[in-house]
Design a protein around this motif. Structure first.
Motif, PDB file in Angstrom:
ATOM      1  N   GLN A  81     -22.104  31.799  29.541  1.00 44.72           N
ATOM      2  CA  GLN A  81     -22.975  30.789  29.432  1.00 44.72           C
ATOM      3  C   GLN A  81     -24.257  31.388  30.488  1.00 44.72           C
ATOM      4  N   TYR A  82     -25.298  31.155  30.198  1.00 43.87           N
ATOM      5  CA  TYR A  82     -26.306  31.322  31.371  1.00 43.87           C
ATOM      6  C   TYR A  82     -26.468  30.094  32.012  1.00 43.87           C
ATOM      7  N   ASN A  83     -26.274  30.232  33.495  1.00 43.25           N
ATOM      8  CA  ASN A  83     -26.606  29.202  34.524  1.00 43.25           C
ATOM      9  C   ASN A  83     -27.794  29.002  34.623  1.00 43.25           C
ATOM     10  N   GLU A  84     -28.453  27.814  34.454  1.00 44.54           N
ATOM     11  CA  GLU A  84     -30.061  27.343  34.643  1.00 44.54           C
ATOM     12  C   GLU A  84     -29.853  27.141  36.224  1.00 44.54           C
ATOM     13  N   SER A  85     -29.168  26.507  36.736  1.00 38.05           N
ATOM     14  CA  SER A  85     -29.323  26.036  38.081  1.00 38.05           C
ATOM     15  C   SER A  85     -29.277  27.371  38.912  1.00 38.05           C
ATOM     16  N   HIS A  86     -28.457  28.132  38.702  1.00 38.90           N
ATOM     17  CA  HIS A  86     -28.335  29.276  39.656  1.00 38.90           C
ATOM     18  C   HIS A  86     -29.152  30.530  39.100  1.00 38.90           C
ATOM     19  N   GLY A  87     -29.600  30.681  37.789  1.00 38.52           N
ATOM     20  CA  GLY A  87     -30.243  31.629  37.350  1.00 38.52           C
ATOM     21  C   GLY A  87     -29.682  32.954  36.924  1.00 38.52           C
ATOM     22  N   VAL A  88     -28.337  33.047  36.902  1.00 40.36           N
ATOM     23  CA  VAL A  88     -27.561  33.800  36.763  1.00 40.36           C
ATOM     24  C   VAL A  88     -26.664  33.671  35.269  1.00 40.36           C
ATOM     25  N   LEU A  89     -26.187  34.806  34.963  1.00 45.10           N
ATOM     26  CA  LEU A  89     -25.006  34.819  33.955  1.00 45.10           C
ATOM     27  C   LEU A  89     -23.709  34.491  34.465  1.00 45.10           C
ATOM     28  N   GLY A  90     -23.189  33.244  33.706  1.00 46.89           N
ATOM     29  CA  GLY A  90     -21.791  32.847  34.105  1.00 46.89           C
ATOM     30  C   GLY A  90     -20.694  33.021  32.927  1.00 46.89           C
TER      31      GLY A  90
ATOM     32  N   PHE B 173     -17.177  31.314  36.579  1.00 45.59           N
ATOM     33  CA  PHE B 173     -17.453  32.264  37.395  1.00 45.59           C
ATOM     34  C   PHE B 173     -18.873  32.644  37.265  1.00 45.59           C
ATOM     35  N   LEU B 174     -19.616  33.128  38.162  1.00 47.33           N
ATOM     36  CA  LEU B 174     -21.211  33.649  38.122  1.00 47.33           C
ATOM     37  C   LEU B 174     -21.355  34.929  38.673  1.00 47.33           C
ATOM     38  N   THR B 175     -21.707  35.596  37.567  1.00 47.10           N
ATOM     39  CA  THR B 175     -22.427  36.898  37.826  1.00 47.10           C
ATOM     40  C   THR B 175     -23.162  37.153  38.820  1.00 47.10           C
ATOM     41  N   PRO B 176     -23.683  38.150  39.230  1.00 44.00           N
ATOM     42  CA  PRO B 176     -25.056  38.225  40.068  1.00 44.00           C
ATOM     43  C   PRO B 176     -26.318  38.819  38.644  1.00 44.00           C
TER      44      PRO B 176
END
Length: 177
Positions: free
Chosen positions: A12-21, A30-33
């Protein structure tokens, strides 16, 4: 303890962090870079963690745990980032010109570790994906300046021709990446 895939896992794309999670349950993500410009369009929404993704992830965990003496949490981080890079990043063109050529032919496959040489320094990389002429590798060392304007961050991927991959020295023991 190594984290094994479950049916509830979902990219799921994480809008608040702007990265793929990847959601790993109701309360764990888990957030990828990996940012949107490097991802395929499908990765910008919700996408299941498929059987193919799970197989790749498990095979990579198995391979890495035999080759590296690292804490389980870091092995899981490596495997999840590599799985995301393999399946959800846009294809890349090789950028081999940043690296020195090797005079030894190597066999490349996902999960193998190699060095790239740049400005006389060795950079530790993990093969994420490979084909007949080139491999996409993930940086395991910290940030490195390839040129005045281009750097390679930890977990960032770059595609290189196989003649740029240097086998790890036999006496080199990897304790931490």
């Amino acid at each position: 303890m190594l984290l094994m895939p479950e049916s509830c896992w979902q990219w799921q794309y994480n809008e608040s962090h702007g990265v793929l999670g990847i959601t790993l349950g109701s309360e764990l993500e888990f957030l990828t870079p990996y940012k949107p410009k490097t991802l395929i369009p499908d990765a910008l929404g919700q996408l299941e963690f498929s059987v193919e993704h799970a197989r790749y992830y498990i095979d990579l965990l198995d391979s890495l745990s035999k080759r590296l003496s690292l804490p389980d949490a870091f092995l899981v981080q490596l495997a999840l980032n590599a799985t995301a890079a393999c399946f959800l990043q846009k294809p890349q063109m090789p950028k081999s010109w940043f690296f020195e050529s090797s005079d030894v032919c190597v066999y490349s496959e996902p999960g193998k570790l190699f060095n790239l040489k740049c400005h006389g320094e060795r950079l530790l990389v993990l093969v994420v994906e490979t084909n007949l002429q080139a491999s996409t590798v993930m940086m395991l060392d910290h940030e490195y300046m390839l040129s005045d304007v281009k750097s390679l961050q930890k977990f960032e991927t770059i595609k290189v021709m196989h003649d740029r991959l240097f086998a790890l020295r036999a006496q080199q023991q990897i304790v931490a990446a």
